[in-house]
Design a protein around this motif. Structure first.
Motif, mmCIF file in Angstrom:
data_model
loop_
_atom_site.group_PDB
_atom_site.id
_atom_site.type_symbol
_atom_site.label_atom_id
_atom_site.label_comp_id
_atom_site.label_asym_id
_atom_site.label_seq_id
_atom_site.Cartn_x
_atom_site.Cartn_y
_atom_site.Cartn_z
ATOM 1 N N GLY A 177 -3.825 -0.508 -0.784
ATOM 2 C CA GLY A 177 -3.651 -1.929 -0.522
ATOM 3 C C GLY A 177 -4.493 -2.429 0.631
ATOM 4 N N GLY A 178 -5.171 -1.509 1.339
ATOM 5 C CA GLY A 178 -6.045 -1.905 2.432
ATOM 6 C C GLY A 178 -5.288 -2.429 3.641
ATOM 7 N N LEU A 179 -6.020 -3.063 4.536
ATOM 8 C CA LEU A 179 -5.429 -3.547 5.781
ATOM 9 C C LEU A 179 -4.272 -4.531 5.581
ATOM 10 C CD1 LEU A 179 -8.602 -3.954 8.029
ATOM 11 C CD2 LEU A 179 -6.867 -2.168 8.121
ATOM 12 N N PRO A 180 -4.265 -5.361 4.516
ATOM 13 C CA PRO A 180 -3.097 -6.241 4.329
ATOM 14 C C PRO A 180 -1.772 -5.488 4.250
ATOM 15 C CG PRO A 180 -4.907 -6.990 2.957
ATOM 16 C CD PRO A 180 -5.340 -5.678 3.550
ATOM 17 N N SER A 181 -1.811 -4.230 3.811
ATOM 18 C CA SER A 181 -0.570 -3.451 3.719
ATOM 19 C C SER A 181 0.058 -3.224 5.082
ATOM 20 C CB SER A 181 -0.843 -2.099 3.050
ATOM 21 O OG SER A 181 -1.200 -2.271 1.696
ATOM 22 N N LEU A 182 -0.749 -3.299 6.146
ATOM 23 C CA LEU A 182 -0.207 -3.115 7.488
ATOM 24 C C LEU A 182 0.819 -4.186 7.820
ATOM 25 C CD1 LEU A 182 -3.455 -2.246 9.498
ATOM 26 C CD2 LEU A 182 -1.758 -0.663 8.566
ATOM 27 N N LEU A 183 0.612 -5.387 7.270
ATOM 28 C CA LEU A 183 1.524 -6.495 7.528
ATOM 29 C C LEU A 183 2.577 -6.647 6.441
ATOM 30 C CD1 LEU A 183 -1.061 -9.186 8.716
ATOM 31 C CD2 LEU A 183 0.335 -7.675 10.132
ATOM 32 N N GLN A 184 2.255 -6.191 5.242
ATOM 33 C CA GLN A 184 3.139 -6.419 4.102
ATOM 34 C C GLN A 184 4.160 -5.310 3.896
ATOM 35 O OE1 GLN A 184 0.282 -6.838 0.957
ATOM 36 N NE2 GLN A 184 -0.453 -8.837 1.660
ATOM 37 N N GLN A 185 3.914 -4.142 4.482
ATOM 38 C CA GLN A 185 4.805 -3.007 4.268
ATOM 39 C C GLN A 185 5.206 -2.385 5.598
ATOM 40 O OE1 GLN A 185 2.349 -0.460 1.765
ATOM 41 N NE2 GLN A 185 3.495 -1.083 -0.048
ATOM 42 N N ALA A 186 6.403 -1.830 5.633
ATOM 43 C CA ALA A 186 6.810 -1.029 6.780
ATOM 44 C C ALA A 186 6.044 0.290 6.747
ATOM 45 C CB ALA A 186 8.311 -0.763 6.724
ATOM 46 N N PRO A 187 5.715 0.865 7.908
ATOM 47 C CA PRO A 187 4.972 2.130 7.913
ATOM 48 C C PRO A 187 5.616 3.221 7.069
ATOM 49 C CG PRO A 187 5.015 1.191 10.111
ATOM 50 C CD PRO A 187 5.916 0.337 9.265
ATOM 51 N N GLN A 188 6.940 3.234 6.983
ATOM 52 C CA GLN A 188 7.617 4.256 6.179
ATOM 53 C C GLN A 188 7.284 4.140 4.697
ATOM 54 O OE1 GLN A 188 8.927 2.347 8.510
ATOM 55 N NE2 GLN A 188 10.480 3.408 9.721
ATOM 56 N N ASP A 189 6.760 2.972 4.274
ATOM 57 C CA ASP A 189 6.443 2.751 2.861
ATOM 58 C C ASP A 189 4.956 2.902 2.558
ATOM 59 O OD1 ASP A 189 9.123 2.173 2.318
ATOM 60 O OD2 ASP A 189 8.858 0.052 2.827
ATOM 61 N N TRP A 190 4.142 3.220 3.556
ATOM 62 C CA TRP A 190 2.706 3.348 3.324
ATOM 63 C C TRP A 190 2.400 4.509 2.385
ATOM 64 C CZ3 TRP A 190 0.796 3.050 9.113
ATOM 65 C CH2 TRP A 190 0.903 1.719 9.548
ATOM 66 N N GLN A 191 1.360 4.310 1.580
ATOM 67 C CA GLN A 191 0.793 5.366 0.752
ATOM 68 C C GLN A 191 -0.702 5.447 1.040
ATOM 69 O OE1 GLN A 191 2.064 3.843 -3.167
ATOM 70 N NE2 GLN A 191 3.206 5.755 -3.416
ATOM 71 N N PHE A 192 -1.258 6.635 0.893
ATOM 72 C CA PHE A 192 -2.666 6.856 1.205
ATOM 73 C C PHE A 192 -3.345 7.634 0.088
ATOM 74 C CE2 PHE A 192 -0.413 6.422 5.176
ATOM 75 C CZ PHE A 192 -1.232 5.595 5.931
#
Length: 239
Positions: A177-192
């Motif tokens: 999701g790129g940098l927008p994911s930093l604002l749209q998701q909590a860090p616990q929900d990040w995927q890489f």
């Protein structure tokens, strides 16, 4: 057991007086996700200049029982680094370049050459033209501190140390999701994405793009910055 251990890795990034400990685990062949996120805060009254309290904090940090060893990477904050570039010394054999870079780093840090740790990469240029060497370095004593803090904790292994900007860039490149994911998701929900699926650059331009360096600087100054750095470190720890 090695197959189990290889499914997870950890990053430890400084966040003011605290440190962010983030663990990633493989979710599929080309994706990984956050499995653990802890903020390690120094005990009240403890000096944070010498963060030896980190050893005990890592002992107490909750973490999944993936195996007997935990592979960890740590970041060096920008204020503790010197970085720059120099022309490749054409009159010096390539095998002697590390000594030339070491002198450059030592001068930038105002330290004796034997008291610096550094890394560099060279960029080729056209025929008959000098290429460029990009270098980064910090006090050797800082790296030794990191090694001692982690060595004091059974089960943890320090795999590498790198600048926080490099780790942030890697995390941003791989973040689904790129940098927008930093604002749209909590860090616990990040995927890489990882391995061959990682995008080559944030926007398809060169890694030295000034615009994206500026964007990452803004991210690093935000509360989410240290979490992105820790993610990038964990991705590197897999290498």
């Amino acid at each position: 057991m090695e197959g189990v251990v290889a499914r997870q890795a950890w990053g430890l990034a400084q966040d003011g007086p605290a440190w962010v400990l983030l663990g990633l685990t493989r979710q599929s062949a080309d994706l990984c996700c956050v499995h653990t996120l802890n903020v390690l805060v120094p005990p009240q009254g403890i000096s944070v200049i010498h963060a030896s309290w980190l050893s005990q904090a890592l002992v107490n940090a909750p973490r999944p029982k993936f195996g007997p060893r935990y592979r960890l990477a740590m970041s060096v904050p920008a204020h503790a680094l010197a970085a720059g570039q120099m022309a490749c010394p054409l009159d010096v054999p390539q095998q002697a370049w590390p000594s030339e870079v070491q002198l450059e780093v030592a001068q930038a840090l105002s330290l004796p050459p034997e008291e610096v740790s550094f890394d560099f990469e060279s960029e080729a240029s056209g025929a008959g033209m000098a290429g460029q060497i990009r270098w980064v370095g910090c006090a050797r004593s800082l790296v030794a501190d990191y090694q001692n803090w982690i060595a004091a904790v059974q089960g943890w292994r320090l795999a590498l140390v790198e600048p926080e900007m490099d780790a942030a860039r890697r995390g941003a490149q791989a973040l689904v999701g790129g940098l927008p994911s930093l604002l749209q998701q909590a860090p616990q929900d990040w995927q890489f994405r990882w391995g061959s699926k990682v995008l080559p650059d944030l926007d398809g331009s060169s890694r030295d793009d000034v615009h994206w360096d500026g964007v990452l600087q803004e991210v690093l100054s935000a509360p989410v910055g240290a979490r992105l750095v820790a993610s990038g470190l964990a991705l590197k720890a897999w290498a």
